[in-house]
Design a protein around this motif. Structure first.
Motif, PDB file in Angstrom:
ATOM      1  N   ASP A 284       5.486   1.410  -3.698  1.00  0.00           N
ATOM      2  CA  ASP A 284       6.787   2.149  -3.681  1.00  0.00           C
ATOM      3  C   ASP A 284       6.026   3.367  -2.461  1.00  0.00           C
ATOM      4  OD1 ASP A 284       7.686   0.902  -5.585  1.00  0.00           O
ATOM      5  OD2 ASP A 284       6.911   2.264  -7.123  1.00  0.00           O
TER       6      ASP A 284
ATOM      7  N   GLU B  76       6.916   1.998   0.938  1.00  0.00           N
ATOM      8  CA  GLU B  76       8.328   1.689   1.362  1.00  0.00           C
ATOM      9  C   GLU B  76       9.041   3.176   1.532  1.00  0.00           C
ATOM     10  OE1 GLU B  76      11.510  -0.353   2.231  1.00  0.00           O
ATOM     11  OE2 GLU B  76       9.712  -1.271   1.726  1.00  0.00           O
TER      12      GLU B  76
ATOM     13  N   SER C  75      11.259   4.586   4.482  1.00  0.00           N
ATOM     14  CA  SER C  75      12.488   5.536   4.100  1.00  0.00           C
ATOM     15  C   SER C  75      12.605   6.787   4.852  1.00  0.00           C
ATOM     16  CB  SER C  75      12.978   5.368   2.612  1.00  0.00           C
ATOM     17  OG  SER C  75      12.112   6.406   1.986  1.00  0.00           O
TER      18      SER C  75
ATOM     19  N   SER D 173      13.375   0.730  10.034  1.00  0.00           N
ATOM     20  CA  SER D 173      13.822  -0.017   9.423  1.00  0.00           C
ATOM     21  C   SER D 173      12.664  -0.691   8.568  1.00  0.00           C
ATOM     22  CB  SER D 173      14.648  -0.936   9.536  1.00  0.00           C
ATOM     23  OG  SER D 173      15.118  -1.832   8.520  1.00  0.00           O
ATOM     24  N   SER D 174      12.610  -0.827   7.511  1.00  0.00           N
ATOM     25  CA  SER D 174      11.273  -1.429   6.765  1.00  0.00           C
ATOM     26  C   SER D 174      11.347  -3.123   6.791  1.00  0.00           C
ATOM     27  CB  SER D 174      11.147  -1.088   5.156  1.00  0.00           C
ATOM     28  OG  SER D 174      10.048  -1.809   4.574  1.00  0.00           O
TER      29      SER D 174
ATOM     30  N   GLY E 151      10.623  -4.262   2.757  1.00  0.00           N
ATOM     31  CA  GLY E 151      11.559  -3.712   1.635  1.00  0.00           C
ATOM     32  C   GLY E 151      11.315  -4.728   0.293  1.00  0.00           C
ATOM     33  N   ASP E 152      11.829  -5.980   0.539  1.00  0.00           N
ATOM     34  CA  ASP E 152      11.523  -7.101  -0.465  1.00  0.00           C
ATOM     35  C   ASP E 152      10.439  -7.423  -1.037  1.00  0.00           C
ATOM     36  OD1 ASP E 152      14.284  -7.193  -0.235  1.00  0.00           O
ATOM     37  OD2 ASP E 152      14.410  -9.287   0.948  1.00  0.00           O
TER      38      ASP E 152
ATOM     39  N   ASN F  87       7.711  -5.158  -0.956  1.00  0.00           N
ATOM     40  CA  ASN F  87       7.270  -3.960  -1.766  1.00  0.00           C
ATOM     41  C   ASN F  87       7.804  -3.910  -3.062  1.00  0.00           C
ATOM     42  OD1 ASN F  87       5.425  -2.753   0.026  1.00  0.00           O
ATOM     43  ND2 ASN F  87       7.010  -1.717   1.345  1.00  0.00           N
ATOM     44  N   LYS F  88       9.153  -4.357  -3.214  1.00  0.00           N
ATOM     45  CA  LYS F  88      10.183  -4.192  -4.215  1.00  0.00           C
ATOM     46  C   LYS F  88       9.294  -5.116  -5.347  1.00  0.00           C
ATOM     47  CE  LYS F  88      14.566  -4.872  -6.017  1.00  0.00           C
ATOM     48  NZ  LYS F  88      16.101  -5.494  -6.130  1.00  0.00           N
TER      49      LYS F  88
END
Length: 186
Positions: A142, A145, A149, A154-155, A158-159, A161-162
């Motif tokens: 988290d 990510e 943010s 742009s990361s 994202g997917d 890390n999620k």
């Protein structure tokens, strides 16, 4: 003599009808445990899809499910770190490279120490330590990510890390269930 025929009939019934169904019944029992367990986690769909594809065989216990999800979490964190390292090697933007370096610094201890130690702790029934380690691993994903943010970049993670974060949340929930079951057996 009648009892002999009766016993023989029961034996044949079991041999012909029940025995071939045993693997199906065991798989159904395993599937029911997965659904029942995953329903109590923050991400039931992720939990079910992850465990269903990896929980093989009969006699799967909730302890086994926790072990499976812990190993999947470590595998996903390791894969994410490898992806970060590949992105660092390709990065042309210095700000992107700095953010990826930051994320690598977060993931390296997670992959090398935190999650492996949490798995060892879980296997030694040190559930509190295991929960803490897995929860910390999710926090690191988290944090990675969040760093993106807060920037204008742009990361690309994202997917990933999620997924790592959500797998950690699922693992913590299942570890708590195992801990509760073990505590109630005392």
């Amino acid at each position: 003599m009648k009892s002999f025929f009766f016993l023989r009939s029961i034996f044949l019934f079991h041999l012909i009808i029940v025995a071939p169904l045993a693997p199906t019944l065991s798989l159904a029992k395993s599937t029911n445990l997965i659904k029942k367990t995953c329903k109590k986690t923050p991400y039931p769909d992720l939990c079910i899809s992850s465990l269903r594809s990896h929980a093989k065989g009969s006699g799967v216990t909730i302890h086994d499910l926790a072990g499976i999800i812990l190993n999947l979490t470590l595998a996903n964190a390791t894969n994410t770190l490898s992806h970060i390292e590949a992105l660092i090697n390709q990065a042309e933007d210095p700000q992107l490279e700095r953010l990826l370096d930051y994320c690598a610094e977060l993931y390296i201890p997670v992959v090398k120490y935190t999650l492996p130690q949490a798995i060892v702790a879980f296997n030694k029934a040190q559930y509190g330590f295991a929960e803490y380690g897995v929860s910390d691993a999710g926090d690191q994903a988290d944090t990675c990510e969040k760093e993106f943010s807060q920037s204008k970049v742009s990361s690309p993670l994202g997917d990933r890390n999620k997924l790592v974060s959500e797998l950690c949340d699922v693992a913590v929930a299942i570890i708590k269930m195992v801990s509760k079951v073990k505590h109630n057996l005392r």
